[in-house]
Write an enzyme that holds these catalytic residues in place. Structure first.
Site, PDB file in Angstrom:
ATOM      1  N   VAL A 104       0.859  -1.186   0.000  1.00 31.35           N
ATOM      2  CA  VAL A 104       0.000   0.000   0.000  1.00 31.35           C
ATOM      3  C   VAL A 104       0.898   1.240   0.000  1.00 31.35           C
ATOM      4  O   VAL A 104       1.717   1.417   0.912  1.00 31.35           O
ATOM      5  CB  VAL A 104      -0.941   0.005   1.228  1.00 31.35           C
ATOM      6  CG1 VAL A 104      -1.803   1.261   1.224  1.00 31.35           C
ATOM      7  CG2 VAL A 104      -1.815  -1.241   1.247  1.00 31.35           C
ATOM      8  N   HIS A 108       2.868   3.326   6.412  1.00 28.96           N
ATOM      9  CA  HIS A 108       2.198   2.661   7.534  1.00 28.96           C
ATOM     10  C   HIS A 108       3.235   1.914   8.344  1.00 28.96           C
ATOM     11  O   HIS A 108       4.148   1.297   7.801  1.00 28.96           O
ATOM     12  CB  HIS A 108       1.086   1.720   7.064  1.00 28.96           C
ATOM     13  CG  HIS A 108       1.467   0.796   5.948  1.00 28.96           C
ATOM     14  ND1 HIS A 108       1.608   1.230   4.656  1.00 28.96           N
ATOM     15  CD2 HIS A 108       1.733  -0.531   5.935  1.00 28.96           C
ATOM     16  CE1 HIS A 108       1.950   0.204   3.886  1.00 28.96           C
ATOM     17  NE2 HIS A 108       2.048  -0.876   4.648  1.00 28.96           N
TER      18      HIS A 108
END
Ligand code: AMP
Length: 128
Positions: A104, A108
């Site tokens: 992604v 994160h």
């Protein structure tokens, strides 16, 4: 191949930040959101993300404000506390770019715990 550092606002975490798709929220502050990973690798598996548009750690360290950087790290500690891992321990990791298999393209930090996590890295795949 060089990882594309152009931020794509249609990535799934950008949609979560905008509230277009739901998440199982664990923690939130002005700069940061934390939610349970949809495919957990441990009894606790939380993703901590900045609300700002950063592709990965490479992008974040270069462009984020000191306030955003501090907030992200503090949020990791808050998540550990919320999930009861401050005493038992936990692991944080952030996949950045090609070699790390980042999927992604929004920064994160994985926060995992509540089981024995073993050694840090798996063995490399044998050469083809
Ligand atoms: P990475 O390989 O570091 O980019 O990891 C991406 C992580 O995002 C994986 O652990 C996925 O399970 C997780 N993930 C993908 N989509 C969602 C979603 N909608 N909600 C929560 N976690 C997600």
């Amino acid at each position: 191949m060089v990882y594309d550092m152009t931020y794509n606002p249609e990535n799934i975490f950008a949609k979560i930040i905008r509230g277009e798709i739901p998440c199982d929220k664990v923690y939130e502050d002005d700069h940061t959101l934390a939610f349970n990973d949809i495919n957990p690798q441990a009894p606790v598996h939380v993703l901590v993300i900045p609300k700002g548009a950063y592709v990965n750690m490479e992008d974040f360290h270069a462009k984020a404000s000191d306030e955003e950087i501090a907030a992200l790290i503090r949020a990791v500690g808050e998540v550990a506390k919320i999930k009861g891992m401050s005493d038992t321990g936990y692991r944080i990791l952030s996949n950045t770019g090609e070699d790390a298999h980042q999927e992604v393209p929004h920064l994160h930090i994985h926060v995992v715990g509540k089981r024995d996590l073993g050694r840090m890295l798996g063995k490399p795949k044998p050469e083809a």
